[in-house]
Design a protein around this motif. Structure first.
Motif: not given
Length: 290
Positions: A58-68, A189-193
């Motif tokens: 889930y690298p896409e979720y990790l990137a989105l969630g980290f930045l968020r 989790i944050a990236g998925w949300m």
């Protein structure tokens, strides 16, 4: 148990562990599964932000969630693309607006998270406007969630050396992410949300790791009103939870737990005497959550 989750661990995924041969305390040959680590470099538009060590799912979720969670993406950010390149081990998150975080990148703090977490220095400023919802938290939910999560197939049970974070609603675990660092698991989790535009007001976040300042900050930034763990607390984590009004529950083992912040949300609807106590100190013999 896999059907309990919208997304759950896949301990059989050959990309996430590999077999390693060794000898045990008697000198006998042994083969065990060990967790993989891979670098993943995250870009926001044209700017390199950070390189994280991760298991690689889930690298896409990790990137989105980290930045968020670093305040680099707003909750309603217009994300125009998330591009993962497995060969280059990079994720590029693209937004409609121009971004420039050079000054922010100069102010970063190493955290106590495994695999060296990073929090940027002005992250606390993002908590000033946080108002967490007054959602109730039933003790029956806590007991049910602990049982479902701790008995679910996972990389932790397969190989250890990993942390898990689970997004829950009521007594149902929804999304279960694992990684070598608990900060990575919560960022997924944050990236998925963010991708699903999931409402945070009625959610609970469960983590297998310590309740540190970083975990509390990220949970509050996500708008989730309750954070629970099998593990213990840090003093700064408790202090920040009280400042932002986050319900913080730790040492959840069998019949027992302790709440150090936000107890006003608790609804005591379960009799602990009716809950099976947990033998031993961990789910996997000889294992500990750090």
């Amino acid at each position: 148990m896999a059907e309990e989750f919208l997304i759950g661990p896949d301990p059989a995924d050959p990309r996430l562990t590999r077999a390693v041969e060794g000898v045990d305390h008697t000198g006998a040959a042994q083969e065990i599964r060990v967790v993989m680590e891979r670098p993943l470099t995250i870009y926001l538009n044209r700017q390199e932000i950070v390189t994280a060590m991760t298991i690689g799912d889930y690298p896409e979720y990790l990137a989105l969630g980290f930045l968020r969670n670093q305040g680099m993406l707003s909750p309603d950010e217009e994300v125009t693309g998330v591009d993962f390149d497995a060969e280059l081990e990079t994720v590029v998150v693209r937004t409609a607006r121009e971004t420039d975080y050079e000054e922010k990148l100069q102010k970063k703090t190493r955290t106590s998270g495994c695999a060296v977490g990073t929090v940027f220095g002005d992250m606390m400023e993002g908590l000033e406007g946080v108002a967490l919802p007054r959602a109730e938290l039933r003790t029956s939910w806590l007991y049910a969630l602990a049982k479902k999560i701790n008995t679910a197939p996972s990389l932790y049970l397969e190989a250890g050396a990993i942390h898990g974070t689970v997004l829950c609603q009521g007594d149902r675990p929804l999304v279960y992410m694992e990684d070598v660092g608990r900060h990575n698991a919560v960022d997924k989790i944050a990236g998925w949300m963010m991708s699903e535009r999931a409402d945070a007001a009625d959610k609970i976040l469960y983590t297998t790791g310590r309740l540190t300042s970083e975990m509390v900050i990220k949970t509050a930034m996500m708008g989730i009103p309750a954070l629970a763990s099998r593990s213990g607390f840090t003093a700064w984590g408790v202090e920040i939870a009280r400042e932002v009004g986050l319900t913080l529950i730790g040492r959840m083992r069998g019949q027992r737990f302790i709440c150090l912040s936000g107890a006003e949300r608790l609804v005591w609807d379960a009799d602990p005497a009716q809950v099976a106590d947990e033998p031993g100190r961990a789910r996997r013999k000889g294992a500990r959550h750090d």
